[in-house]
Motif scaffolding. Sequence first.
Motif, PDB file in Angstrom:
ATOM      1  N   PHE A 130       0.845  -1.199   0.000  1.00 49.15           N
ATOM      2  CA  PHE A 130       0.000   0.000   0.000  1.00 49.15           C
ATOM      3  C   PHE A 130       0.879   1.247   0.000  1.00 49.15           C
ATOM      4  O   PHE A 130       0.578   2.227  -0.674  1.00 49.15           O
ATOM      5  N   ARG A 131       1.966   1.210   0.735  1.00 52.96           N
ATOM      6  CA  ARG A 131       2.897   2.338   0.757  1.00 52.96           C
ATOM      7  C   ARG A 131       3.473   2.575  -0.636  1.00 52.96           C
ATOM      8  O   ARG A 131       3.582   3.723  -1.088  1.00 52.96           O
ATOM      9  N   LEU A 132       3.831   1.512  -1.335  1.00 63.63           N
ATOM     10  CA  LEU A 132       4.381   1.650  -2.684  1.00 63.63           C
ATOM     11  C   LEU A 132       3.335   2.235  -3.636  1.00 63.63           C
ATOM     12  O   LEU A 132       3.671   3.013  -4.528  1.00 63.63           O
ATOM     13  N   MET A 133       2.073   1.870  -3.432  1.00 61.22           N
ATOM     14  CA  MET A 133       1.008   2.432  -4.261  1.00 61.22           C
ATOM     15  C   MET A 133       0.891   3.937  -4.025  1.00 61.22           C
ATOM     16  O   MET A 133       0.745   4.711  -4.982  1.00 61.22           O
ATOM     17  N   GLN A 137       8.831   4.960   4.940  1.00 56.46           N
ATOM     18  CA  GLN A 137       8.926   3.782   5.808  1.00 56.46           C
ATOM     19  C   GLN A 137       9.302   4.115   7.257  1.00 56.46           C
ATOM     20  O   GLN A 137       9.776   3.250   7.983  1.00 56.46           O
ATOM     21  N   LYS A 138       9.091   5.331   7.672  1.00 55.17           N
ATOM     22  CA  LYS A 138       9.412   5.717   9.047  1.00 55.17           C
ATOM     23  C   LYS A 138       8.212   5.556   9.978  1.00 55.17           C
ATOM     24  O   LYS A 138       8.339   5.726  11.188  1.00 55.17           O
ATOM     25  N   ARG A 139       7.059   5.246   9.407  1.00 59.60           N
ATOM     26  CA  ARG A 139       5.827   5.118  10.183  1.00 59.60           C
ATOM     27  C   ARG A 139       5.043   3.925   9.659  1.00 59.60           C
ATOM     28  O   ARG A 139       4.856   3.795   8.450  1.00 59.60           O
ATOM     29  N   PRO A 140       4.582   3.038  10.530  1.00 56.98           N
ATOM     30  CA  PRO A 140       3.801   1.876  10.075  1.00 56.98           C
ATOM     31  C   PRO A 140       2.433   2.294   9.569  1.00 56.98           C
ATOM     32  O   PRO A 140       1.906   3.351   9.936  1.00 56.98           O
ATOM     33  N   ILE A 141       1.849   1.479   8.697  1.00 53.69           N
ATOM     34  CA  ILE A 141       0.530   1.751   8.148  1.00 53.69           C
ATOM     35  C   ILE A 141      -0.485   0.824   8.799  1.00 53.69           C
ATOM     36  O   ILE A 141      -0.340  -0.403   8.736  1.00 53.69           O
ATOM     37  N   GLU A 187      -4.501  -0.651   9.440  1.00 54.41           N
ATOM     38  CA  GLU A 187      -5.653  -0.976   8.606  1.00 54.41           C
ATOM     39  C   GLU A 187      -6.568   0.238   8.484  1.00 54.41           C
ATOM     40  O   GLU A 187      -7.134   0.503   7.407  1.00 54.41           O
ATOM     41  N   LYS A 188      -6.706   1.001   9.564  1.00 50.81           N
ATOM     42  CA  LYS A 188      -7.541   2.200   9.553  1.00 50.81           C
ATOM     43  C   LYS A 188      -7.014   3.223   8.546  1.00 50.81           C
ATOM     44  O   LYS A 188      -7.785   3.844   7.809  1.00 50.81           O
ATOM     45  N   THR A 189      -5.678   3.369   8.499  1.00 49.03           N
ATOM     46  CA  THR A 189      -5.063   4.317   7.566  1.00 49.03           C
ATOM     47  C   THR A 189      -5.275   3.876   6.122  1.00 49.03           C
ATOM     48  O   THR A 189      -5.546   4.697   5.242  1.00 49.03           O
ATOM     49  N   ILE A 190      -5.151   2.562   5.872  1.00 48.33           N
ATOM     50  CA  ILE A 190      -5.373   2.042   4.525  1.00 48.33           C
ATOM     51  C   ILE A 190      -6.789   2.349   4.065  1.00 48.33           C
ATOM     52  O   ILE A 190      -7.020   2.800   2.931  1.00 48.33           O
ATOM     53  N   LYS A 191      -7.765   2.124   4.945  1.00 46.59           N
ATOM     54  CA  LYS A 191      -9.166   2.381   4.588  1.00 46.59           C
ATOM     55  C   LYS A 191      -9.400   3.864   4.334  1.00 46.59           C
ATOM     56  O   LYS A 191     -10.070   4.248   3.372  1.00 46.59           O
ATOM     57  N   LYS A 192      -8.826   4.720   5.194  1.00 44.62           N
ATOM     58  CA  LYS A 192      -9.032   6.158   5.060  1.00 44.62           C
ATOM     59  C   LYS A 192      -8.422   6.695   3.765  1.00 44.62           C
ATOM     60  O   LYS A 192      -9.102   7.353   2.965  1.00 44.62           O
ATOM     61  N   LEU A 193      -7.141   6.389   3.542  1.00 43.35           N
ATOM     62  CA  LEU A 193      -6.460   6.915   2.364  1.00 43.35           C
ATOM     63  C   LEU A 193      -6.967   6.248   1.092  1.00 43.35           C
ATOM     64  O   LEU A 193      -7.088   6.897   0.049  1.00 43.35           O
ATOM     65  N   GLY A 194      -7.238   4.960   1.179  1.00 46.50           N
ATOM     66  CA  GLY A 194      -7.743   4.236   0.008  1.00 46.50           C
ATOM     67  C   GLY A 194      -9.091   4.766  -0.438  1.00 46.50           C
ATOM     68  O   GLY A 194      -9.358   4.868  -1.636  1.00 46.50           O
ATOM     69  N   THR A 195      -9.944   5.126   0.510  1.00 43.13           N
ATOM     70  CA  THR A 195     -11.255   5.699   0.187  1.00 43.13           C
ATOM     71  C   THR A 195     -11.080   7.057  -0.495  1.00 43.13           C
ATOM     72  O   THR A 195     -11.774   7.375  -1.465  1.00 43.13           O
ATOM     73  N   LYS A 196     -10.124   7.854  -0.006  1.00 36.28           N
ATOM     74  CA  LYS A 196      -9.854   9.156  -0.614  1.00 36.28           C
ATOM     75  C   LYS A 196      -9.354   8.998  -2.051  1.00 36.28           C
ATOM     76  O   LYS A 196      -9.571   9.876  -2.890  1.00 36.28           O
ATOM     77  N   LEU A 197      -8.684   7.873  -2.328  1.00 33.97           N
ATOM     78  CA  LEU A 197      -8.167   7.606  -3.669  1.00 33.97           C
ATOM     79  C   LEU A 197      -9.178   6.851  -4.527  1.00 33.97           C
ATOM     80  O   LEU A 197      -8.842   6.390  -5.630  1.00 33.97           O
ATOM     81  N   SER A 198     -10.404   6.694  -3.998  1.00 26.26           N
ATOM     82  CA  SER A 198     -11.504   6.053  -4.737  1.00 26.26           C
ATOM     83  C   SER A 198     -11.232   4.588  -5.052  1.00 26.26           C
ATOM     84  O   SER A 198     -11.663   4.065  -6.094  1.00 26.26           O
ATOM     85  N   LEU A 199     -10.514   3.902  -4.160  1.00 24.94           N
ATOM     86  CA  LEU A 199     -10.304   2.472  -4.344  1.00 24.94           C
ATOM     87  C   LEU A 199     -11.600   1.733  -4.036  1.00 24.94           C
ATOM     88  O   LEU A 199     -12.358   2.130  -3.149  1.00 24.94           O
ATOM     89  N   SER A 200     -11.844   0.660  -4.763  1.00 22.48           N
ATOM     90  CA  SER A 200     -13.046  -0.139  -4.545  1.00 22.48           C
ATOM     91  C   SER A 200     -12.893  -0.951  -3.263  1.00 22.48           C
ATOM     92  O   SER A 200     -11.763  -1.159  -2.776  1.00 22.48           O
ATOM     93  N   PRO A 201     -14.000  -1.453  -2.703  1.00 18.25           N
ATOM     94  CA  PRO A 201     -13.908  -2.313  -1.507  1.00 18.25           C
ATOM     95  C   PRO A 201     -12.992  -3.514  -1.720  1.00 18.25           C
ATOM     96  O   PRO A 201     -12.242  -3.900  -0.824  1.00 18.25           O
ATOM     97  N   ASP A 202     -13.040  -4.098  -2.926  1.00 13.76           N
ATOM     98  CA  ASP A 202     -12.169  -5.253  -3.212  1.00 13.76           C
ATOM     99  C   ASP A 202     -10.698  -4.841  -3.223  1.00 13.76           C
ATOM    100  O   ASP A 202      -9.842  -5.581  -2.725  1.00 13.76           O
ATOM    101  N   GLU A 203     -10.407  -3.681  -3.811  1.00 12.27           N
ATOM    102  CA  GLU A 203      -9.020  -3.201  -3.848  1.00 12.27           C
ATOM    103  C   GLU A 203      -8.514  -2.916  -2.441  1.00 12.27           C
ATOM    104  O   GLU A 203      -7.368  -3.244  -2.098  1.00 12.27           O
ATOM    105  N   GLN A 259      -9.548  -4.346   0.293  1.00 11.69           N
ATOM    106  CA  GLN A 259      -9.374  -5.617   0.978  1.00 11.69           C
ATOM    107  C   GLN A 259      -8.090  -6.317   0.539  1.00 11.69           C
ATOM    108  O   GLN A 259      -7.430  -6.990   1.331  1.00 11.69           O
ATOM    109  N   ASN A 260      -7.730  -6.141  -0.743  1.00 10.60           N
ATOM    110  CA  ASN A 260      -6.492  -6.735  -1.240  1.00 10.60           C
ATOM    111  C   ASN A 260      -5.277  -6.175  -0.511  1.00 10.60           C
ATOM    112  O   ASN A 260      -4.305  -6.893  -0.258  1.00 10.60           O
ATOM    113  N   TYR A 261      -5.322  -4.880  -0.185  1.00 14.23           N
ATOM    114  CA  TYR A 261      -4.207  -4.269   0.533  1.00 14.23           C
ATOM    115  C   TYR A 261      -4.228  -4.625   2.015  1.00 14.23           C
ATOM    116  O   TYR A 261      -3.170  -4.718   2.646  1.00 14.23           O
TER     117      TYR A 261
END
Length: 263
Positions: free
Chosen positions: A7-10, A47-51, A53-69, A71-73
């Motif tokens: 997710f960080r690389l994305m 890579q100085k701060r861990p990611i 699950e809450k952060t993935i959902k928040k940022l992923g939603t802002k980037l318009s990722l689908s629920p499946d995308e 979940q993949n992360y």
Amino acid sequence: MENKINFRLMLQSELIKRCERNPSYSLRSFAKQLDIDPATLSSIISQKRPITEKTIKKLGTKLSLSPDELQNYISQKSTNELYAEFTQDLFAATSDWYHDAILELTRIKNFNPDFTWIAKTLDISVNQVRAAAERLCRLELLEIAPNGQWLDKSRFNSNTLDSDFSSAAMRKYQMQILEKSMKALEDLPRTERDHTSMMVCGNAKDLKKAKELITEFRHNLAAFFQRKNIASEHVYQISVSLFPITKLETTNKIIKKNKRRTK
């Protein structure tokens, strides 16, 4: 932890794409759109701060990722997805000019393994340098030793892309090199560059041999620059283009068409 790293690389890749589309775009701009503190986003990408699950959902939603995308992360990626990510890494490394430039830069005297120094030297962003370095390391084309030394490991690497990716990567790479060449033509004095060309008539059957001669010339020139006991000072780009400018088949079709009309 692999899913969090992916997710960080994305995020890193998305930031670079936006900066390439808009040179004035910055990490601060990206953070504002993601509704996150710029320092926090910078720490995540570097890579100085861990990611979480809450952060993935928040940022992923802002980037318009689908629920499946999303979940993949959040969950473990499949082998196919990891392979696709490797392919994307390899495509970027073979299609963006600065990957080769960074590898060559490690060989010059007084090389400074500092992201900011490299960015200023190549006139690219620090984010591009950081992403490229990580990508090259994952592909085992670059090694960053414990003492901080950067080592070019690409000389005998056999990583390859399939033909479709290779063609697309080569087209993108050559377009970037042409743009760099035009900029050098405008900005640099003739003493620091060489832009010459020639036009010849020939037989299409000789094209194969002509390509062989060009390849031999490139190898000989590279060997000259890389001869022993010579301290490299700059990274140079060498471009040789050979292509037809005549379109005889098209011209002949037009002539035949016009003849039929006049009968």
